[in-house]
Design a protein around this motif. Structure first.
Motif: not given
Length: 181
Positions: A56, A70, A73-74, A107, A111, A137
């Motif tokens: 990231v 991030m 969250w992934v 993302i 993901s 997304l």
């Protein structure tokens, strides 16, 4: 720049190119959501999160803690079904062209079953969620969600497992059925 990449968004695209397109048949293409292939060896979770944070940071300039958030969250997106509450990750900024779409592109590539939607109808949304349980997304949400209370309701209903459904009628007999959100 030496490689002819003009900016951060192009760098993400160059580093992680999308799958090649197939010729359309006039009725759209299948979504092609696939489960990732499991790694053959055990994975060190802490090392994986560190690698995600590094990835990231390689592509985005974020506030303190942004890369860690991030990465977490992934990881959450890959084990979503183990939780009763679903956290939304929202990219917001005071001005345009600051990297929100670049962040969303990154993302998407990290993901689980990512389904990008820059515009989607309510029926397509709940039917896609029911069929594939994707990581949704939404880009440019401010452009189309503000005029769609039905879409807002579906997205908001998915926050907690007990309320994560809509009821719609199906078939010629209009049987009420529950669809996951």
């Amino acid at each position: 720049k030496d490689l002819g990449v003009s900016g951060p968004a192009r760098l993400v695209d160059a580093a992680m190119p999308p799958e090649p397109r197939q010729a359309p048949e006039g009725k759209g293409r299948p979504l092609g959501l696939q489960d990732p292939e499991p790694w053959a060896d055990p994975v060190d979770g802490a090392a994986l999160l560190e690698d995600l944070v590094e990835t990231v940071r390689r592509f985005l300039a974020l506030p303190e803690g942004g890369a860690e958030l991030m990465a977490l969250w992934v990881a959450f997106a890959h084990c979503h079904d183990a939780f009763h509450v679903s956290a939304l990750l929202v990219f917001a900024s005071p001005e345009k062209r600051c990297g929100k779409t670049t962040a969303l592109s990154l993302i998407q590539r990290l993901s689980y079953r990512a389904l990008p939607a820059a515009n989607i109808t309510a029926p397509a949304l709940f039917r896609s969620i029911e069929a594939w349980a994707p990581t949704l997304l939404i880009d440019e949400a401010d452009m189309f969600l503000k005029d769609s209370p039905e879409l807002n309701g579906i997205i908001n209903s998915g926050h907690t497992r007990p309320t994560a459904f809509v009821i719609r009628t199906v078939g010629e007999d209009f049987e009420p059925r529950k669809f996951s959100t």
